[in-house]
Design a protein around this motif. Structure first.
Motif, PDB file in Angstrom:
ATOM      1  N   SER A 156      68.723 -66.382  48.199  1.00 13.22           N
ATOM      2  CA  SER A 156      69.417 -66.065  49.455  1.00 13.22           C
ATOM      3  C   SER A 156      70.921 -66.019  49.226  1.00 13.22           C
ATOM      4  O   SER A 156      71.645 -65.231  49.854  1.00 13.22           O
ATOM      5  CB  SER A 156      69.080 -67.095  50.532  1.00 13.22           C
ATOM      6  OG  SER A 156      69.707 -68.335  50.285  1.00 13.22           O
ATOM      7  N   ASP A 157      71.400 -66.849  48.296  1.00 15.19           N
ATOM      8  CA  ASP A 157      72.817 -66.830  47.917  1.00 15.19           C
ATOM      9  C   ASP A 157      73.174 -65.482  47.294  1.00 15.19           C
ATOM     10  O   ASP A 157      74.256 -64.935  47.534  1.00 15.19           O
ATOM     11  CB  ASP A 157      73.078 -67.979  46.936  1.00 15.19           C
ATOM     12  CG  ASP A 157      74.561 -68.260  46.759  1.00 15.19           C
ATOM     13  OD1 ASP A 157      75.358 -67.707  47.523  1.00 15.19           O
ATOM     14  OD2 ASP A 157      74.925 -69.037  45.851  1.00 15.19           O
ATOM     15  N   VAL A 158      72.261 -64.951  46.493  1.00 15.76           N
ATOM     16  CA  VAL A 158      72.487 -63.639  45.874  1.00 15.76           C
ATOM     17  C   VAL A 158      72.586 -62.559  46.946  1.00 15.76           C
ATOM     18  O   VAL A 158      73.491 -61.709  46.915  1.00 15.76           O
ATOM     19  CB  VAL A 158      71.336 -63.308  44.892  1.00 15.76           C
ATOM     20  CG1 VAL A 158      71.450 -61.860  44.403  1.00 15.76           C
ATOM     21  CG2 VAL A 158      71.355 -64.262  43.711  1.00 15.76           C
ATOM     22  N   ILE A 159      71.653 -62.590  47.910  1.00 17.86           N
ATOM     23  CA  ILE A 159      71.671 -61.600  48.994  1.00 17.86           C
ATOM     24  C   ILE A 159      72.973 -61.709  49.781  1.00 17.86           C
ATOM     25  O   ILE A 159      73.605 -60.701  50.136  1.00 17.86           O
ATOM     26  CB  ILE A 159      70.460 -61.806  49.915  1.00 17.86           C
ATOM     27  CG1 ILE A 159      69.162 -61.538  49.148  1.00 17.86           C
ATOM     28  CG2 ILE A 159      70.550 -60.899  51.139  1.00 17.86           C
ATOM     29  CD1 ILE A 159      67.909 -61.919  49.905  1.00 17.86           C
ATOM     30  N   THR A 160      73.371 -62.957  50.041  1.00 17.88           N
ATOM     31  CA  THR A 160      74.637 -63.186  50.742  1.00 17.88           C
ATOM     32  C   THR A 160      75.806 -62.592  49.971  1.00 17.88           C
ATOM     33  O   THR A 160      76.680 -61.926  50.532  1.00 17.88           O
ATOM     34  CB  THR A 160      74.866 -64.698  50.935  1.00 17.88           C
ATOM     35  OG1 THR A 160      73.824 -65.219  51.751  1.00 17.88           O
ATOM     36  CG2 THR A 160      76.205 -64.967  51.594  1.00 17.88           C
ATOM     37  N   SER A 161      75.819 -62.843  48.660  1.00 18.14           N
ATOM     38  CA  SER A 161      76.925 -62.366  47.818  1.00 18.14           C
ATOM     39  C   SER A 161      77.004 -60.846  47.806  1.00 18.14           C
ATOM     40  O   SER A 161      78.093 -60.262  47.852  1.00 18.14           O
ATOM     41  CB  SER A 161      76.764 -62.893  46.387  1.00 18.14           C
ATOM     42  OG  SER A 161      76.837 -64.297  46.364  1.00 18.14           O
ATOM     43  N   VAL A 162      75.840 -60.209  47.738  1.00 13.98           N
ATOM     44  CA  VAL A 162      75.826 -58.738  47.753  1.00 13.98           C
ATOM     45  C   VAL A 162      76.394 -58.224  49.075  1.00 13.98           C
ATOM     46  O   VAL A 162      77.198 -57.274  49.099  1.00 13.98           O
ATOM     47  CB  VAL A 162      74.390 -58.218  47.533  1.00 13.98           C
ATOM     48  CG1 VAL A 162      74.331 -56.709  47.765  1.00 13.98           C
ATOM     49  CG2 VAL A 162      73.912 -58.547  46.126  1.00 13.98           C
ATOM     50  N   GLY A 163      75.993 -58.868  50.182  1.00 15.54           N
ATOM     51  CA  GLY A 163      76.528 -58.469  51.487  1.00 15.54           C
ATOM     52  C   GLY A 163      78.029 -58.655  51.565  1.00 15.54           C
ATOM     53  O   GLY A 163      78.753 -57.807  52.113  1.00 15.54           O
ATOM     54  N   VAL A 164      78.505 -59.770  51.021  1.00 11.26           N
ATOM     55  CA  VAL A 164      79.943 -60.040  51.009  1.00 11.26           C
ATOM     56  C   VAL A 164      80.683 -58.984  50.194  1.00 11.26           C
ATOM     57  O   VAL A 164      81.734 -58.469  50.611  1.00 11.26           O
ATOM     58  CB  VAL A 164      80.221 -61.449  50.433  1.00 11.26           C
ATOM     59  CG1 VAL A 164      81.706 -61.619  50.123  1.00 11.26           C
ATOM     60  CG2 VAL A 164      79.764 -62.516  51.426  1.00 11.26           C
ATOM     61  N   LEU A 165      80.142 -58.644  49.033  1.00 12.74           N
ATOM     62  CA  LEU A 165      80.792 -57.657  48.168  1.00 12.74           C
ATOM     63  C   LEU A 165      80.885 -56.297  48.855  1.00 12.74           C
ATOM     64  O   LEU A 165      81.932 -55.635  48.831  1.00 12.74           O
ATOM     65  CB  LEU A 165      80.019 -57.539  46.851  1.00 12.74           C
ATOM     66  CG  LEU A 165      80.108 -58.750  45.917  1.00 12.74           C
ATOM     67  CD1 LEU A 165      79.108 -58.622  44.774  1.00 12.74           C
ATOM     68  CD2 LEU A 165      81.521 -58.896  45.361  1.00 12.74           C
ATOM     69  N   VAL A 166      79.785 -55.878  49.490  1.00 16.23           N
ATOM     70  CA  VAL A 166      79.784 -54.592  50.187  1.00 16.23           C
ATOM     71  C   VAL A 166      80.801 -54.620  51.340  1.00 16.23           C
ATOM     72  O   VAL A 166      81.578 -53.677  51.536  1.00 16.23           O
ATOM     73  CB  VAL A 166      78.382 -54.271  50.733  1.00 16.23           C
ATOM     74  CG1 VAL A 166      78.421 -53.042  51.643  1.00 16.23           C
ATOM     75  CG2 VAL A 166      77.409 -54.041  49.582  1.00 16.23           C
ATOM     76  N   GLY A 167      80.802 -55.729  52.077  1.00 13.60           N
ATOM     77  CA  GLY A 167      81.731 -55.852  53.201  1.00 13.60           C
ATOM     78  C   GLY A 167      83.182 -55.837  52.766  1.00 13.60           C
ATOM     79  O   GLY A 167      84.034 -55.197  53.412  1.00 13.60           O
TER      80      GLY A 167
END
Length: 305
Positions: A156-167
């Motif tokens: 879930s941390d990975v998914i969060t990080s990907v979302g943060v990077l895209v944002g």
């Protein structure tokens, strides 16, 4: 779980400690060079990984202790306690992120060195993705709730990080600094959801939840195929406790059957169930045909002529 499996689980739990420190350090460095609230939220979630790694290591060692006079069925459920604590920590991290993000909404800041910060965060995300896959695979293979929960949280941390990077790419591309704290709030909502999933799965284990339908079907098939000589099986019950699965049922035999013959059927059934479900702890109550059957029935397959 055999000794090799126990050793593998302990080693993975131990390696989780330095890896979680390393990933947290990279994410906090990414926040430091950019000043991004979203990256800070990602870093705060990684602090939970550090605490969870320590808890998982010590709890797994305790859960693998053999049964004793005061814990005659073993210490397996200790792993669920680790998973519950991790879920609570995830929720706390999410609330901290919300506080930071709300404070930044009124005064959004332009990001410093965004490219460097994003590159650092990408490196941390790749490490987390690989480690999460390893933990989830090992947790399922060796039936370790603590490892599985840790792996799902890191995933879930990975998914969060990907979302943060895209944002943050959008923040840099559009120049709208307000997107940074808004993104952090969205991240916190996802973290809250993941925390709830970890807690609910662990509570189900603590409440002696039955094995999943596929596992139960495999157990029933093993019984039906190998109960020849008996008159049937009923009152089948299962429960999971960490790495252990407990299977309990009644075996109906002819009233005149010798004890030795009934025991041979039980041995055959135990071997078949363990082949279908390694590590199962089995209790079989043998009863004569005059007893009234109740509970879940398993039909015995007749031997083909």
């Amino acid at each position: 779980m055999d000794e090799h499996g126990k050793l593998t689980v302990r080693r993975l739990a131990l390696w989780g400690i330095p890896l979680s420190f390393g990933v947290m350090g990279l994410k906090m460095l990414a926040w430091w060079v950019t000043g991004s609230v979203a990256l800070l939220s990602d870093g705060l979630e990684s602090t939970v990984n550090v605490v969870a790694a320590f808890i998982a290591f010590f709890v797994i060692r305790y859960a693998q202790k053999p049964a004793d006079e005061t814990h005659q069925f073993g210490h397996h459920k200790a792993e669920y306690m680790s998973a519950v604590v991790e879920g609570v920590l995830i929720v706390v991290a999410a609330l901290l992120i919300v506080r930071e993000a709300i404070g930044a909404l009124g005064n959004p800041q332009v990001l410093d060195a965004p490219v460097l910060g994003l590159a650092i965060n990408v490196a941390a995300t790749v490490i987390n993705a690989v480690w999460a896959a390893i933990l989830i695979r090992a947790g399922r293979k060796y039936r370790s709730p603590a490892l599985t929960a840790d792996g799902h949280h890191i995933n879930s941390d990975v998914i969060t990080s990907v979302g943060v990077l895209v944002g943050l790419v959008l923040v840099v591309a559009t120049g709208y600094a307000i997107l940074d704290p808004i993104l952090a709030i969205l991240v916190s909502l996802n973290i809250l959801y993941q925390g709830w999933k970890v807690i609910s799965r662990s509570i189900a284990g603590l409440m002696d939840q039955a094995v999943d339908p596929d596992e139960e079907a495999a157990i029933k098939k093993a019984i039906a195929t190998n109960a020849e000589g008996s008159l049937g099986v009923h009152d089948l019950k299962t429960r999971s406790a960490g790495a252990a699965t407990f299977v309990d049922f009644h075996l109906v035999v002819p009233a005149a059957m010798a004890v030795g013959d009934a025991h041979a059927i039980c041995d055959r059934l135990e071997d078949a169930i363990r082949a279908a479900h390694p590590g199962a702890r089995i209790a079989i109550h043998v009863e004569p045909e005059s007893e009234k059957a109740h509970g879940v029935r398993v039909k015995v397959k007749e031997k083909s002529k």
